[in-house]
Design a protein around this motif. Structure first.
Motif, mmCIF file in Angstrom:
data_model
loop_
_atom_site.group_PDB
_atom_site.id
_atom_site.type_symbol
_atom_site.label_atom_id
_atom_site.label_comp_id
_atom_site.label_asym_id
_atom_site.label_seq_id
_atom_site.Cartn_x
_atom_site.Cartn_y
_atom_site.Cartn_z
ATOM 1 N N ARG A 138 0.833 -1.208 0.000
ATOM 2 C CA ARG A 138 0.000 0.000 0.000
ATOM 3 C C ARG A 138 0.873 1.265 0.000
ATOM 4 O O ARG A 138 0.522 2.267 -0.634
ATOM 5 C CB ARG A 138 -0.940 -0.013 1.202
ATOM 6 C CG ARG A 138 -2.043 -1.075 1.093
ATOM 7 C CD ARG A 138 -3.051 -0.990 2.221
ATOM 8 N NE ARG A 138 -4.137 -1.937 2.025
ATOM 9 C CZ ARG A 138 -4.329 -3.037 2.746
ATOM 10 N NH1 ARG A 138 -3.503 -3.314 3.743
ATOM 11 N NH2 ARG A 138 -5.332 -3.861 2.486
ATOM 12 N N ALA A 155 -2.358 -6.841 -4.896
ATOM 13 C CA ALA A 155 -3.403 -7.801 -5.273
ATOM 14 C C ALA A 155 -2.961 -9.244 -5.030
ATOM 15 O O ALA A 155 -3.726 -10.068 -4.507
ATOM 16 C CB ALA A 155 -3.777 -7.610 -6.739
ATOM 17 N N LEU A 158 -3.125 -9.998 -1.360
ATOM 18 C CA LEU A 158 -4.516 -10.137 -0.925
ATOM 19 C C LEU A 158 -5.072 -11.509 -1.321
ATOM 20 O O LEU A 158 -5.811 -12.128 -0.544
ATOM 21 C CB LEU A 158 -5.370 -9.018 -1.528
ATOM 22 C CG LEU A 158 -5.188 -7.635 -0.878
ATOM 23 C CD1 LEU A 158 -5.800 -6.548 -1.749
ATOM 24 C CD2 LEU A 158 -5.812 -7.609 0.519
ATOM 25 N N TYR A 163 -8.404 -12.813 0.339
ATOM 26 C CA TYR A 163 -9.344 -11.723 0.069
ATOM 27 C C TYR A 163 -9.431 -11.436 -1.433
ATOM 28 O O TYR A 163 -8.963 -10.404 -1.909
ATOM 29 C CB TYR A 163 -8.913 -10.459 0.819
ATOM 30 C CG TYR A 163 -8.922 -10.609 2.315
ATOM 31 C CD1 TYR A 163 -10.109 -10.510 3.042
ATOM 32 C CD2 TYR A 163 -7.748 -10.873 3.013
ATOM 33 C CE1 TYR A 163 -10.118 -10.653 4.420
ATOM 34 C CE2 TYR A 163 -7.748 -11.026 4.392
ATOM 35 C CZ TYR A 163 -8.943 -10.908 5.093
ATOM 36 O OH TYR A 163 -8.950 -11.059 6.462
ATOM 37 N N ASP A 165 -11.975 -10.577 -3.328
ATOM 38 C CA ASP A 165 -12.778 -9.394 -3.678
ATOM 39 C C ASP A 165 -11.952 -8.116 -3.523
ATOM 40 O O ASP A 165 -12.039 -7.204 -4.356
ATOM 41 C CB ASP A 165 -14.026 -9.323 -2.805
ATOM 42 C CG ASP A 165 -15.019 -10.437 -3.118
ATOM 43 O OD1 ASP A 165 -14.914 -11.025 -4.221
ATOM 44 O OD2 ASP A 165 -15.882 -10.715 -2.275
ATOM 45 N N ASP A 166 -11.157 -8.054 -2.466
ATOM 46 C CA ASP A 166 -10.297 -6.884 -2.284
ATOM 47 C C ASP A 166 -9.242 -6.809 -3.389
ATOM 48 O O ASP A 166 -8.880 -5.721 -3.843
ATOM 49 C CB ASP A 166 -9.609 -6.941 -0.918
ATOM 50 C CG ASP A 166 -10.583 -6.714 0.228
ATOM 51 O OD1 ASP A 166 -11.729 -6.321 -0.042
ATOM 52 O OD2 ASP A 166 -10.196 -6.937 1.395
ATOM 53 N N ARG A 169 -10.735 -5.208 -6.348
ATOM 54 C CA ARG A 169 -10.849 -3.757 -6.192
ATOM 55 C C ARG A 169 -9.509 -3.067 -6.454
ATOM 56 O O ARG A 169 -9.466 -1.956 -7.000
ATOM 57 C CB ARG A 169 -11.371 -3.421 -4.787
ATOM 58 C CG ARG A 169 -12.882 -3.635 -4.655
ATOM 59 C CD ARG A 169 -13.410 -3.074 -3.348
ATOM 60 N NE ARG A 169 -13.133 -3.952 -2.233
ATOM 61 C CZ ARG A 169 -13.937 -4.952 -1.857
ATOM 62 N NH1 ARG A 169 -15.063 -5.193 -2.525
ATOM 63 N NH2 ARG A 169 -13.625 -5.697 -0.811
ATOM 64 N N VAL A 170 -8.425 -3.703 -6.087
ATOM 65 C CA VAL A 170 -7.099 -3.162 -6.401
ATOM 66 C C VAL A 170 -6.895 -3.103 -7.910
ATOM 67 O O VAL A 170 -6.338 -2.134 -8.441
ATOM 68 C CB VAL A 170 -5.998 -4.005 -5.730
ATOM 69 C CG1 VAL A 170 -4.616 -3.595 -6.227
ATOM 70 C CG2 VAL A 170 -6.067 -3.872 -4.217
ATOM 71 N N ASP A 173 -8.608 -0.124 -9.191
ATOM 72 C CA ASP A 173 -7.829 1.074 -8.891
ATOM 73 C C ASP A 173 -6.681 1.237 -9.885
ATOM 74 O O ASP A 173 -6.381 2.355 -10.328
ATOM 75 C CB ASP A 173 -7.264 1.001 -7.472
ATOM 76 C CG ASP A 173 -8.343 1.078 -6.400
ATOM 77 O OD1 ASP A 173 -9.466 1.513 -6.726
ATOM 78 O OD2 ASP A 173 -8.060 0.688 -5.248
ATOM 79 N N THR A 540 -13.232 -13.949 7.325
ATOM 80 C CA THR A 540 -12.715 -12.714 6.740
ATOM 81 C C THR A 540 -12.470 -11.642 7.800
ATOM 82 O O THR A 540 -11.596 -10.796 7.622
ATOM 83 C CB THR A 540 -13.690 -12.176 5.683
ATOM 84 O OG1 THR A 540 -14.985 -12.020 6.270
ATOM 85 C CG2 THR A 540 -13.776 -13.124 4.503
#
Length: 882
Positions: A138, A155, A158, A163, A165-166, A169-170, A173, A540
């Motif tokens: 990050r 990613a 994660l 994770y 789903d997270d 999302r990365v 981004d 989670t």
């Protein structure tokens, strides 16, 4: 005894095995061969960072001077650059602890280098510090929002942390920050493929192509893989053709094309393409070896038909996946019996292993594979001898050369296909044609649940690809993984994959039955499943893998006998069936410092009653005519052998068996005589060493004296002695190794076979947690699924860790195999020993082999280097079938 397994899956390294070390961006033209930095790396590992820095600067300083006279010492920014280069070199060598240390020094000097933050994140992930890795990734994204490497590191970590789903999302981004960057879209496509959203992945890859990527071939091949798995044959072939037009020698594209043709039933075209690739594309056959043999005699149902089938709610498929030599699988047979006795589910067991080997042998017999070798007839003759027996099976002069040939084929087949499956799993490649055919074969039974039994690391990659293929064909089928490979360590990234519905750790009989009952009752929610013993799930909120615990406990007395009715007993390369038995779960000793086997049973030890154990022997003897048995217990004590023998005599059974034990003082002559009388013909003894100090360090429970007495007594009783020996146990000296060799030489007349292996270090063993005590200076830690990866280490004292495996190979091939009166391939497969030893009419085999003297052995050990080779190499030239 140690099990030497191959490494488990891990995240791909972010840097090539050459060093690319920029100051501000992740990749520049600066390229250094790592060998140029060997001295600097050695200084750093030995704790001298100043000498390491100076050595590295002498290598890279001239390239940074741009024609001017190089500085004698680097400035602050240049010093940061030096440590960054060292860190990348360490990473490429998989020394992640040193990589973390060096890149941390770099960041202390220049905290604004996003590339260094990326490298720190990657190293931390490999070191199993996932929270710290996420923090570093990050920071990299915050420092350089337009640097794709940061998003990729974030990613990937994660995904490993559970994770997905997270991670997606990365990706969003990254694409938002870099909308015109083709590799940002390709990166998102890769993650979407990982989570099995193939339609969206294709769209991302297509957008990447529109934007003009630097390497379109890689993206086209990735698109070809997805089209292949979706059954879009023409689209897949078109992508591979375009990829090869861009990069004519791209191995993955060639394999994709050939694999798609076989999967589509266009085998002749595939063989022609395979022949062309092996003859014109460097490295193709070494990476993608494939017999391209027929697997099933009858046509399989097409994917479209299987996709439309509504799974039968009460039908279960239990699958034993391909591995090494076929042997009757005990776990699926026990689970089938328990489920069918205690529920109305119907279980069909599939053992893919004998099917796989039989198909390959038949393809060599009938010349229906793409090619054969000049000794293929010997491979076929070996399979026939193993299956049908006869006088030649017991004649070592006949059996050993055929076993050698078959072993060579088995090694070639297992190593090649396992390596392919591992690579395809780790790179999200296309389902291999044989995985597709096995998936369709299993789905033809219309199961609602497919359970995959994975006992060894080598089986993992195939099983994962098989589950993925099953879910691709019919997503309504539930997949469940279990078996001795799995424990609760580092499961997050695996159990959150889209094609993994459930994982069961430790014993499966009760857990799988409870799972089926919950599904049948419509209580398949997370809440409903959390009370199932051994069922793993990822929480989670806490980021932890939780293992269910129910109030019900597995009652070993209540378990029905193993049901082998679904297996073809003639398919296991033995003239008569060798039936596996298990009378106890876990190990009663649980103290050996090198061992991690206890993890399969959560560190517990449970036994069946003697009457229950022998009743199962009697059952198999009467129902399937089995006379030969193998106890697969981790270890059986002398006292327990005595009681089992008493019950065998009480029931009047005439059987033969072999088992594992350790040569402790309680194996008296009376007990060993009794064991022989009740059918024991061989014991694999976990002797491990002839050094008293090492045996104490191992905490084995046997001594040099007890080992000597037990071997002599067993031989006198008529029991054949097979020994496990560890070479290079931590802190072992040359003198201690030679003590072991001398012990074995002195006892050669009472030893029938020795199996030597170099010591391997695994996380979860007592040695791993007490490095100083065992003379280990440094371990090269690496995160792996279920702690399955073998760890490299450096010795502080004793034998050099780089020499122990060549030493073990030398001793096995040039010394220990000569102690055995039979050929070196006797016991390959292992179950052959009980059939041969169980023939009491065989004459005693004389050993006329000339062994080297202890002095000659010592001289040979002196000459061994880390690259010494002693095992036979395979140099086989294919003969193409017309």
């Amino acid at each position: 005894m140690q099990t030497n397994t191959k490494s488990a899956p891990g995240a791909p390294a972010p840097f090539k095995p050459t060093v690319q070390a920029p100051v501000t961006q992740p990749r520049t033209e600066t390229r250094l061969e790592i060998s140029a930095l060997d001295q600097a790396l050695a200084y750093y590992r030995n704790g001298d960072s100043q000498k390491a820095s100076a050595s590295c600067w002498r290598v890279i300083g001239p390239s940074l001077s741009q024609g001017a006279k190089p500085k004698k010492k680097p400035g602050k920014d240049e010093q940061a650059y030096v440590y960054f280069i060292l860190a990348q070199a360490f990473f490429a060598e998989r020394d992640y602890e040193s990589a973390k240390s060096a890149v941390s020094r770099s960041l202390a000097l220049n905290k604004n280098n996003p590339g260094a933050q990326v490298l720190l994140a990657r190293a931390l992930e490999r070191l199993d510090a996932l929270d710290d890795a996420l923090t570093a990734a990050r920071k990299a994204v915050a420092l350089a929002p337009r640097l794709l490497d940061g998003y990729e590191a974030l990613a990937d970590t994660l995904l490993e942390a559970g994770y997905p789903d997270d991670a997606l999302r990365v990706c969003d981004d990254a694409v938002a920050a870099l909308p015109m960057h083709p590799l940002a879209h390709a990166f998102k496509g890769r993650i979407l493929r990982h989570v099995c959203d193939d339609v969206a992945a294709l769209a991302c890859h297509a957008r990447a192509l529109e934007l003009g990527p630097p390497d379109p071939a890689a993206i086209l091949a990735a698109m070809g893989h997805i089209h292949h798995d979706r059954g879009d044959v023409d689209e897949a072939l078109a992508c591979y053709t375009r990829a090869l037009a861009s990069r004519p020698h791209m191995l993955d594209a060639w394999h994709g094309r050939i694999n798609t043709l076989v999967t589509a039933g266009r085998r002749d075209e595939a063989i022609a393409q395979y022949k062309h690739a092996t003859q014109t594309v460097p490295g193709y056959q070494s990476k993608y070896f494939d017999f391209l043999h027929p697997l099933f005699a009858e046509p399989l149902a097409p994917r479209e038909t299987l996709a439309e089938n509504e799974p039968a709610p009460k039908q279960v498929a239990l699958v034993n996946v391909i591995a090494t030599f076929p042997s009757l699988p005990l776990g699926p047979a026990l689970i089938k019996a328990n489920v069918e006795k205690k529920s109305d589910f119907k279980v069909k067991c599939f053992d893919l292993n004998p099917m796989w080997f039989s198909a390959i042998v038949d393809s060599q017999r009938n010349k229906t594979a793409a090619f054969h070798y000049d000794d293929s007839d010997q491979c076929v003759a070996a399979a026939d001898l193993f299956t049908h027996g006869g006088d030649g099976f017991f004649d070592d002069s006949v059996h050993n050369p055929l076993a050698e040939t078959f072993s060579r084929y088995q090694s070639l087949i297992s190593d090649a296909y396992n390596a392919q499956c591992q690579y395809i799993y780790e790179t999200n490649g296309p389902a291999p044609w044989y995985v597709d055919q096995f998936a369709r074969h299993i789905l033809a039974s219309n199961p609602a649940v497919v359970a995959l039994s994975v006992m060894f690391t080598q089986q993992f990659w195939f099983s994962a690809l098989l589950a993925r293929r099953i879910k691709e064909i019919n997503p309504r089928v539930l997949t469940v993984f279990g078996g001795g490979f799995f424990n609760e360590v580092n499961l997050q990234g695996f159990i959150t994959r889209a094609y993994v519905d459930h994982v069961i750790v430790h014993e499966g009989e009760l857990a799988f039955l409870e799972f089926l009952r919950a599904i049948d009752a419509g209580d398949g929610t997370a809440k409903g499943l959390e009370m199932i013993t051994g069922l793993a799930r990822f929480d989670t909120e806490s980021g932890r893998t939780l293992i269910g615990q129910s109030l019900e406990k597995l009652n070993h007395e209540d378990l029905p006998f193993a049901d082998f009715s679904d297996f073809d007993l003639d398919g296991y390369l033995t003239p008569s069936p060798v039936v596996p038995l298990i009378s106890s779960r876990g190990c009663y000793w649980r103290r050996c410092t090198f061992c991690d086997h206890f993890a399969s049973y959560a560190g517990s030890y449970k036994t069946q009653s003697i009457s229950r154990c022998v009743a199962e022997i009697e059952h198999h003897n009467k129902t399937i005519g089995a006379r030969h048995f193998t106890f697969v217990d981790e270890m059986i004590s002398a006292k327990r052998f005595q009681k089992i023998g008493d019950e065998i005599l009480e029931r009047g059974l005439d059987i033969r068996y072999f088992a594992l034990a350790k040569p402790t003082a309680d194996f008296t002559q009376d007990i060993l005589d009794h064991m022989y009388k009740t059918g024991c013909r061989s014991i694999y003894w976990g002797m491990e060493s002839g050094s008293e100090r090492l045996l104490a360090m191992m905490d084995k429970g046997n001594t040099v004296e007890s080992s000597s007495n037990t071997l002599n007594r067993a031989h006198k009783a008529g029991i054949h002695n097979h020994l496990f020996i560890i070479v290079g146990f931590p802190s072992e000296t040359r003198e201690e190794l030679e003590q072991t060799v001398a012990f074995l030489d002195e006892h050669a007349d009472v030893i029938d076979k020795i199996l030597a292996s170099g010591y391997v270090l695994k996380k979860g063993t007592p040695i791993h947690d007490q490095l100083d005590r065992f003379g280990i200076k440094k371990i090269y830690t690496e995160r792996s699924l279920c702690n399955s990866k073998i760890l490299r280490y450096d010795s502080a004292k004793g034998l050099d860790s780089t020499l122990i495996h060549p030493m073990a190979d030398y001793l096995q091939a040039k010394v220990f195999d000569l102690i055995s009166p039979r050929g070196p391939y006797f016991g390959t497969p292992r179950n052959h020993i009980i059939i041969v030893y169980g023939n009491d009419d065989l004459a005693v085999l004389e050993n006329n082999k000339n062994r080297p003297s202890l002095e000659e052995i010592s001289r040979e050990l002196d000459a061994i280097t880390p690259t010494s080779k002693f095992l036979p190499t395979q140099n086989m030239t294919p003969i193409w079938n017309s």
